[in-house]
Design an enzyme around this catalytic site. Sequence first.
Site, short mmCIF file in Angstrom:
data_model
loop_
_atom_site.label_atom_id
_atom_site.label_comp_id
_atom_site.label_asym_id
_atom_site.label_seq_id
_atom_site.Cartn_x
_atom_site.Cartn_y
_atom_site.Cartn_z
N ASN A 4 0.77 -0.85 -0.02
CA ASN A 4 -0.21 0.01 0.63
C ASN A 4 0.79 0.95 0.26
OD1 ASN A 4 -1.75 2.17 0.07
ND2 ASN A 4 -3.49 1.10 2.43
N ASP A 5 1.72 1.33 0.69
CA ASP A 5 1.94 3.24 0.93
C ASP A 5 3.54 2.39 0.53
OD1 ASP A 5 0.49 3.93 3.36
OD2 ASP A 5 2.23 2.66 4.83
#
Lengths: 467, 92
Positions: A389-390
């Site tokens: 995600n990040d």
Amino acid sequence: MPQWIVSLSYLLSSALFIFGLKRLSHPRTAVRGNLLGAVGMLIAVVVTLLDRRILSYEAILAGLVVGSAVGALLAVKIHMTAMPQMVALLNGFGGAASALVAGAALYEAQGVPGAMTGQFTVATAASGLIGGVTFWGSLVAFAKLQELITGNAVVFRGQHLLNGAVFAISLALGAWLVLRPEQTGTYWLLAGVASVLGVLATIPIGGADMPVVISLLNSYSGLAAAATGFVLNNNMLIIAGSLVGASGIILTRIMCQAMNRSLANVLFGGFGAQPVTAATADSVYAGKVKAASAEEVAMLLETARRVVIVPGYGMAVSQAQHAVQSLANLLKARGTEVLYGIHPVAGRMPGHMNVLLAEADVPYEDLKEMDEINPLLKQTDVAIVIGANDVVNPLARTDPKSPIAGMPIIDVDQARTVVVIKRSLSPGFAGIPNPLFAAPNTLMLFADGKKAINEIIRSLQEAGVAA
Amino acid sequence: MENLIAVITVFVLAMFVGFEVIVKVPPTLHTPLMSGSNAISGITIVGALLSAGSGHTTLTTVLGMLAVVFATINVVGGFLVTHRMLEMFRRR
């Protein structure tokens, strides 16, 4: 055995450690490198066992048998997904051993004329301090990774003040030990306070910052061994310890750079402790997120010439690495180029994703570093993000106020189509929404990673039969 | 003092060697690097063996034995698990 033979053997061991680490620079030579290191260790142990200062072997034998059994069992049984825990635990044991040896040396030196030199006492204090912090810090890291305790950052008011005070007390105790080395109780008090410090310093560090913590503890375990080398006046311990210390420092630096954060920010930040507000997430996602089915993704992949897979910790959690490898094989058999883009901090320790994929028989030539894969993404038809995600959040490039601002990311948004396999729109570790999920060229496949990949494989195979 | 300078020299030079050697390890092998270097940091086993066997006092023997246990787990577990991982990378 004369001392010069012992010293020469130790020199040989030290050289073997260096050669061993040098051979870790390529997967083909790495196995031999590790064996060289093990041979160096064996030589050091055998020569030490022949030392004439050793009068009885009962305690040694008992220790060796128990230690070997536990070590071998751990090494054989551990799952590759659990490697971060294993390394954390081993770091801790190394630190504990160093602190215990320094403690024993302190007792042995009592009453021996000329034994309590400045070098001896300062190094003993350092061993106790670093060893205690390493042992308990590693146990907390282990417990977090094993999910025995919460993996989130544990923060409270006055935390920095408390940690600072505990650190100051441990330094004062260390100084006292240097001045009054005959008061052996001080050493255990020091080790005890260092243990508290190890716990306090590790609890405010959250899940995705674990790669930094493990690297740092790795470095500490080496420095503890080096400090014990100063205690015993043993060059081999100093050399081996500083090699490991240097290794941990390098890895720590790489991990911090990969997140564009300073070490201080990681250690004191309590990063990810504040939950994201639903309002900001809504404004990013509302009405823009497109969900897709496994069949649709399979259709996209059928015509793709290059596919890049970007794995994250979520892939490890859903044990999807073998399914991912099957999908890659299927695509390759159809003439599609399949590569993997690995972010340095993907997973819970440096190189974690690589080990998982290697276990699933993915050739290491297909595993590309961030700097290698990014230029290729513009000419990539489909980028599959699974459990990350990040590390693919474009806010890192665009929003200077974001907590991940300036963090180097894998530019999957440059690919023609991005497929994100994820169970929900929940934020990653940084606690911020990811505009990638709402990008016009992104399709969300909401499912468990392993299940989703298996469904894509099934659709591809059915399509193949139909054609 | 002479001796202290000598050991500090060894320490500093070994750090430099460590940096030079380890910078060249590719990210793919960072996990085995950690577990392997970890096994090397189990070198404290040498000091542990001496304390456990020299029979100075019961206390130092016990401390030494405990240290032998911890260090041996570190050494045996570290080298073995590293070997297991590296074999997976070599398979092809």
